[in-house]
Write an enzyme that holds these catalytic residues in place. Structure first.
Site, short mmCIF file in Angstrom:
data_model
loop_
_atom_site.label_atom_id
_atom_site.label_comp_id
_atom_site.label_asym_id
_atom_site.label_seq_id
_atom_site.Cartn_x
_atom_site.Cartn_y
_atom_site.Cartn_z
N SER A 17 0.83 -1.20 0.00
CA SER A 17 0.00 0.00 0.00
C SER A 17 0.87 1.25 0.00
O SER A 17 0.67 2.17 -0.81
CB SER A 17 -0.92 0.01 1.22
OG SER A 17 -1.86 -1.04 1.15
N ARG A 40 0.60 9.02 4.68
CA ARG A 40 -0.34 8.35 5.60
C ARG A 40 -1.75 8.92 5.46
O ARG A 40 -2.73 8.19 5.63
CB ARG A 40 0.16 8.46 7.04
CG ARG A 40 -0.64 7.61 8.01
CD ARG A 40 0.09 7.43 9.32
NE ARG A 40 1.13 6.43 9.23
CZ ARG A 40 0.93 5.13 9.39
NH1 ARG A 40 -0.28 4.66 9.63
NH2 ARG A 40 1.94 4.28 9.32
N HIS A 43 -3.13 7.18 2.55
CA HIS A 43 -3.45 5.81 2.94
C HIS A 43 -4.81 5.74 3.62
O HIS A 43 -5.54 4.74 3.49
CB HIS A 43 -2.36 5.28 3.87
CG HIS A 43 -2.52 3.85 4.25
ND1 HIS A 43 -2.91 3.46 5.51
CD2 HIS A 43 -2.34 2.71 3.54
CE1 HIS A 43 -2.95 2.13 5.56
NE2 HIS A 43 -2.61 1.65 4.39
#
Length: 208
Positions: A17, A40, A43
């Site tokens: 990912s 992040r 994500h």
């Protein structure tokens, strides 16, 4: 039962990912500390073009990390933001605070003629100095924070102002960016608790 082919190893899913995000998102031009945070955040939402809407003051991530390293609390506008903060990533077992459900809040909201989420920030006053503020839900909370600071309330170390919404969200983030506070925002309507918590988690620890 159908035999679907898919990755079953959690650690490998995680690795792939972040590798995919770094391959597909244009992080060029971002300082290393900001790029880690943006990865992040992406994500958390699955949208690599989020990077296009991220704006920040030069010292925001550094000052937020230093505040956490010094034991400062994370002040959250919504329980969803607070719940999304991974406690084991926090460097000093920092307090993660959401005052929205405090029984004093409804009366405060009535007195101030504002939302409960905004009024709940009044209960931050004794912890606001040097704190990391994470607003991921309510534009009214971000506007009220700016009003409080302008009126002389203690100044946080940095504000992650990433509320989501159609009414006031974009405007509240522009107001934060125009202030003299250290900030990180996602311009426009996008934002939310998951992205905001993701930003806190990235700042709290260098571990990806």
């Amino acid at each position: 039962m159908p035999g679907y082919q898919y990755e079953r190893d959690g650690a490998e899913i995680y690795r792939q990912s972040f590798a995919t995000i770094r391959a597909e998102a244009d992080l060029t031009g971002l300082p290393d500390d900001v790029a880690r945070v943006v990865v992040r955040m992406i994500h958390a939402c699955g949208q690599v073009d989020l990077v296009d809407d991220v704006a920040y003051s030069p010292d925001a991530v550094r000052r937020a990390r230093e505040a956490l390293d010094a034991g400062a609390p994370v002040l959250c506008d919504a329980q969803m933001v607070a719940s999304g903060v991974t406690r084991r990533r926090l460097p000093k077992d920092n307090d993660v605070v959401c005052t929205l459900n405090d029984p004093r809040v409804p009366a405060l909201a009535a007195d101030l003629a504002t939302t409960r989420t905004a009024a709940a920030l009044e209960l931050w006053r004794d912890r606001l100095d040097g704190a990391v503020v994470a607003i991921g839900n309510a534009p009214t909370a971000l506007f009220h924070l700016l009003e409080m600071v302008a009126a002389g309330a203690p100044r946080p170390a940095a504000v992650l102002g990433i509320p989501v919404g159609f009414i006031g969200a974009a405007e509240s983030k522009e107001a934060l960016a125009a202030s003299d506070l250290d900030f990180l925002v996602v311009r426009g309507r996008r934002g939310g608790s998951a992205i905001t918590a993701g930003a806190v988690n990235a700042i709290a620890s260098d571990v990806e």
